[in-house]
Design an enzyme around this catalytic site. Structure first.
Site, PDB file in Angstrom:
ATOM      1  N   ARG A  52     -11.678   2.003  -9.057  1.00 33.53           N
ATOM      2  CA  ARG A  52     -10.810   3.134  -9.366  1.00 33.53           C
ATOM      3  C   ARG A  52     -11.098   3.653 -10.778  1.00 33.53           C
ATOM      4  O   ARG A  52     -11.854   3.050 -11.524  1.00 33.53           O
ATOM      5  CB  ARG A  52      -9.343   2.723  -9.215  1.00 33.53           C
ATOM      6  N   THR A  81     -10.291  -7.270  -5.811  1.00 36.71           N
ATOM      7  CA  THR A  81     -11.595  -7.264  -6.467  1.00 36.71           C
ATOM      8  C   THR A  81     -12.275  -5.914  -6.309  1.00 36.71           C
ATOM      9  O   THR A  81     -13.166  -5.571  -7.101  1.00 36.71           O
ATOM     10  CB  THR A  81     -12.499  -8.365  -5.880  1.00 36.71           C
ATOM     11  N   GLU A  82     -11.870  -5.143  -5.307  1.00 36.32           N
ATOM     12  CA  GLU A  82     -12.444  -3.813  -5.090  1.00 36.32           C
ATOM     13  C   GLU A  82     -11.742  -2.732  -5.910  1.00 36.32           C
ATOM     14  O   GLU A  82     -12.283  -1.629  -6.057  1.00 36.32           O
ATOM     15  CB  GLU A  82     -12.377  -3.446  -3.602  1.00 36.32           C
ATOM     16  N   ASN A  83     -10.564  -3.022  -6.425  1.00 37.15           N
ATOM     17  CA  ASN A  83      -9.810  -1.996  -7.158  1.00 37.15           C
ATOM     18  C   ASN A  83     -10.427  -1.619  -8.500  1.00 37.15           C
ATOM     19  O   ASN A  83     -10.031  -0.612  -9.108  1.00 37.15           O
ATOM     20  CB  ASN A  83      -8.367  -2.440  -7.367  1.00 37.15           C
ATOM     21  N   ILE A  87      -6.818  -5.213   6.980  1.00 38.60           N
ATOM     22  CA  ILE A  87      -6.332  -6.311   6.153  1.00 38.60           C
ATOM     23  C   ILE A  87      -6.957  -6.316   4.757  1.00 38.60           C
ATOM     24  O   ILE A  87      -6.513  -7.067   3.887  1.00 38.60           O
ATOM     25  CB  ILE A  87      -6.549  -7.672   6.841  1.00 38.60           C
ATOM     26  N   ASN A 128       1.416   3.391  -2.945  1.00 36.38           N
ATOM     27  CA  ASN A 128       1.985   3.845  -4.215  1.00 36.38           C
ATOM     28  C   ASN A 128       1.428   5.198  -4.648  1.00 36.38           C
ATOM     29  O   ASN A 128       2.173   6.077  -5.103  1.00 36.38           O
ATOM     30  CB  ASN A 128       1.700   2.816  -5.314  1.00 36.38           C
ATOM     31  N   ASP A 176       0.832  -1.203   0.000  1.00 42.92           N
ATOM     32  CA  ASP A 176       0.000   0.000   0.000  1.00 42.92           C
ATOM     33  C   ASP A 176       0.871   1.259   0.000  1.00 42.92           C
ATOM     34  O   ASP A 176       1.972   1.261   0.554  1.00 42.92           O
ATOM     35  CB  ASP A 176      -0.908  -0.017   1.234  1.00 42.92           C
TER      36      ASP A 176
END
EC number: 2.5.1.-
Length: 251
Positions: A80, A75-77, A204, A31, A29
């Protein structure tokens, strides 16, 4: 090979004078924030983070870490921006093409976990080719989680298990936690001993939920592109001082 034959104990292994984790999982995490601090677009930070992956993988053999799992895309990205998602997918392709030979020559066995069906066919082919190329390697086992979510993984595992039950190949009364484990994406891997999250966030984020039941956690402030092999070594060193009882007590 069956999971219990391949994975062995999840309690860490001896390396020199201390105990080191056999399997380290990392939530990479920070970036985007790293790039923002430099006045650059988020993808600039993601590219820097990809370069850092090479450094950490190269450090594993010396530190005694056999298995490394990294969280590349959740799976949530997909929530974006389209620009960022497209940029990340292109970066994954370039990473595989540029790093395949280096990883293979270094004895790294690469696996991918997550639901591949939503990924572009060209990316899926590159993933499959890299897995096939490195399948016989054993210096480091690098697992890359792309389109991965812990709940999604368990859901897919239960769906596959339900098919076995419906077809009469598996009886409900025979289902145990080991049965479910055998249907997970990670069934050939030992459970992680240590989970590291960079960037100062202390959650997490749906990563290896089943597998990390007894993992140790390290939440560190360093943004992922600044996470050096030296800091990695210090985190590994702190692991040795932890008293891991797995629910029991010392005599």
């Amino acid at each position: 090979m069956a999971r219990d034959e391949k994975a062995g104990s999840t309690a860490g292994v001896q390396a020199g004078a201390g105990v080191v984790p056999q399997h380290v999982a990392i939530i990479m995490d920070g970036n985007g924030r790293w790039a923002k601090l430099r006045g650059r677009p988020r993808l600039f930070g993601h590219r820097a983070g990809a370069r850092r992956v090479r450094d950490i993988v190269q450090a594993c053999p010396q530190l005694g870490v056999k298995y490394l799992t990294i969280f590349a895309f959740s799976t949530e990205n997909w929530k974006r921006t389209q620009t960022e998602v497209a940029g990340l997918m292109g970066m994954f392709k370039r990473y595989i093409m540029n790093e395949a030979k280096t990883l293979h020559n270094a004895g790294v066995c690469v696996r991918f976990i997550g639901d591949r069906l939503r990924l572009e066919p060209s990316l899926q082919r590159l993933m499959n080719d890299l897995e096939a190329l490195t399948a016989g390697n054993d210096t480091v086992h690098l697992t890359i989680a792309i389109n991965y979510g812990g709940r999604d993984e368990v859901t897919r595992a239960v769906q596959r298990m339900a098919v076995e039950v419906a077809d009469g190949r598996l009886h409900p009364q025979d289902v145990t936690s080991d049965t479910l484990t055998a249907f997970l994406d990670t069934h050939v891997l030992p459970d992680p001993d240590l989970v590291i999250r960079t960037s100062g966030e202390a959650r997490i984020s749906n990563f290896l939920l089943w597998q990390s039941a007894y993992a140790e956690y390290e939440f560190i402030d360093t943004l992922w592109p600044d996470f050096t092999p030296d800091e990695f070594a210090r985190v590994i060193g702190r692991f040795a001082a932890r008293d891991r009882r797995f629910g029991g007590v010392r005599a």
